[in-house]
Design a protein around this motif. Structure first.
Motif, mmCIF file in Angstrom:
data_model
loop_
_atom_site.group_PDB
_atom_site.id
_atom_site.type_symbol
_atom_site.label_atom_id
_atom_site.label_comp_id
_atom_site.label_asym_id
_atom_site.label_seq_id
_atom_site.Cartn_x
_atom_site.Cartn_y
_atom_site.Cartn_z
ATOM 1 N N ARG A 68 113.458 20.839 90.605
ATOM 2 C CA ARG A 68 112.298 21.291 91.383
ATOM 3 C C ARG A 68 111.716 20.162 92.239
ATOM 4 N N THR A 69 111.528 18.999 91.640
ATOM 5 C CA THR A 69 110.981 17.850 92.367
ATOM 6 C C THR A 69 111.932 17.404 93.465
ATOM 7 N N ALA A 70 113.222 17.400 93.163
ATOM 8 C CA ALA A 70 114.217 16.986 94.159
ATOM 9 C C ALA A 70 114.205 17.927 95.370
ATOM 10 N N VAL A 71 114.141 19.223 95.132
ATOM 11 C CA VAL A 71 114.106 20.202 96.226
ATOM 12 C C VAL A 71 112.842 20.014 97.058
ATOM 13 N N ARG A 72 111.702 19.903 96.391
ATOM 14 C CA ARG A 72 110.432 19.728 97.097
ATOM 15 C C ARG A 72 110.425 18.445 97.923
ATOM 16 N N ASN A 73 110.862 17.345 97.328
ATOM 17 C CA ASN A 73 110.852 16.072 98.050
ATOM 18 C C ASN A 73 111.831 16.065 99.215
ATOM 19 N N ALA A 74 112.992 16.673 99.037
ATOM 20 C CA ALA A 74 113.954 16.771 100.149
ATOM 21 C C ALA A 74 113.316 17.532 101.313
ATOM 22 N N ILE A 97 114.528 27.296 99.746
ATOM 23 C CA ILE A 97 115.012 27.229 98.356
ATOM 24 C C ILE A 97 113.833 27.014 97.412
ATOM 25 N N TYR A 98 112.926 26.130 97.793
ATOM 26 C CA TYR A 98 111.766 25.829 96.959
ATOM 27 C C TYR A 98 110.894 27.072 96.760
ATOM 28 N N ARG A 99 110.795 27.889 97.789
ATOM 29 C CA ARG A 99 109.979 29.114 97.714
ATOM 30 C C ARG A 99 110.471 30.044 96.611
ATOM 31 N N GLU A 100 111.767 30.002 96.309
ATOM 32 C CA GLU A 100 112.345 30.878 95.296
ATOM 33 C C GLU A 100 112.072 30.420 93.867
ATOM 34 N N SER A 104 102.899 28.182 91.748
ATOM 35 C CA SER A 104 101.550 28.739 91.655
ATOM 36 C C SER A 104 101.266 29.512 92.946
ATOM 37 N N ARG A 105 100.278 30.334 92.913
ATOM 38 C CA ARG A 105 99.922 31.121 94.089
ATOM 39 C C ARG A 105 99.573 30.217 95.273
ATOM 40 N N GLU A 106 98.806 29.154 94.997
ATOM 41 C CA GLU A 106 98.403 28.219 96.049
ATOM 42 C C GLU A 106 99.623 27.496 96.635
ATOM 43 N N GLU A 107 100.505 27.064 95.745
ATOM 44 C CA GLU A 107 101.702 26.363 96.207
ATOM 45 C C GLU A 107 102.600 27.297 97.021
ATOM 46 N N LYS A 108 102.722 28.538 96.584
ATOM 47 C CA LYS A 108 103.520 29.541 97.304
ATOM 48 C C LYS A 108 102.945 29.749 98.707
ATOM 49 N N THR A 109 101.625 29.811 98.820
ATOM 50 C CA THR A 109 100.965 29.968 100.113
ATOM 51 C C THR A 109 101.249 28.769 101.012
ATOM 52 N N ASN A 110 101.154 27.577 100.453
ATOM 53 C CA ASN A 110 101.444 26.364 101.232
ATOM 54 C C ASN A 110 102.887 26.346 101.719
#
Length: 135
Positions: A68-74, A97-100, A104-110
């Motif tokens: 998860r962290t690797a996908v987000r940071n990439a 990919i990260y969206r899948e 959290s709701r806030e993170e999904k919105t971002n």
């Protein structure tokens, strides 16, 4: 400053390469070492190289707790304005990919906001390229 950054990055890469040749580890430990390398590259402002290292972790160790962290940071590093090799299409790919993942709701919105903006940027760049080619 750039000279010292290059020396630091080279030293880290050599150390990572040498250390891995004599040590057989589990996937978690290997993913961990790649994450540490990516973090070091990001701290040394070698953002493109760090993004590629995070991609490697995401692609090679999807079962790792680092995924998860690797996908987000990439995703973030590919569209970081300080990245000299800015790549909005790669950022878009990794944010999708990260969206899948479970967010959290806030993170999904971002993430949805990032995706919308990146789609628009890619679309505008494509239009600009076409217009330039037509001239």
């Amino acid at each position: 400053m750039i000279k010292y950054t290059i020396i630091i990055v080279t030293t880290i890469l050599v150390m990572a390469g040498c250390g891995g040749s004599n040590y057989v580890s589990s996937d978690g430990a290997t993913a961990e070492s790649h994450m540490r390398l990516a973090d070091s590259l990001a701290e040394a402002t070698s953002l493109h190289e760090a993004a590629l290292e995070y991609e490697f972790v995401a692609e090679e160790y999807p079962a790792s707790h680092h995924y998860r962290t690797a996908v987000r940071n990439a995703a973030h590093l590919h569209c970081d304005p300080l990245n000299r090799d800015l790549d909005e299409e790669a950022a878009l790919y990794w944010f999708q990919i990260y969206r899948e993942l479970e967010l959290s709701r806030e993170e999904k919105t971002n993430v949805e906001t990032y995706i919308g903006l990146l789609k628009k940027i890619v679309e505008l760049r494509t239009k600009m390229t076409r217009k330039t080619a037509d001239l």
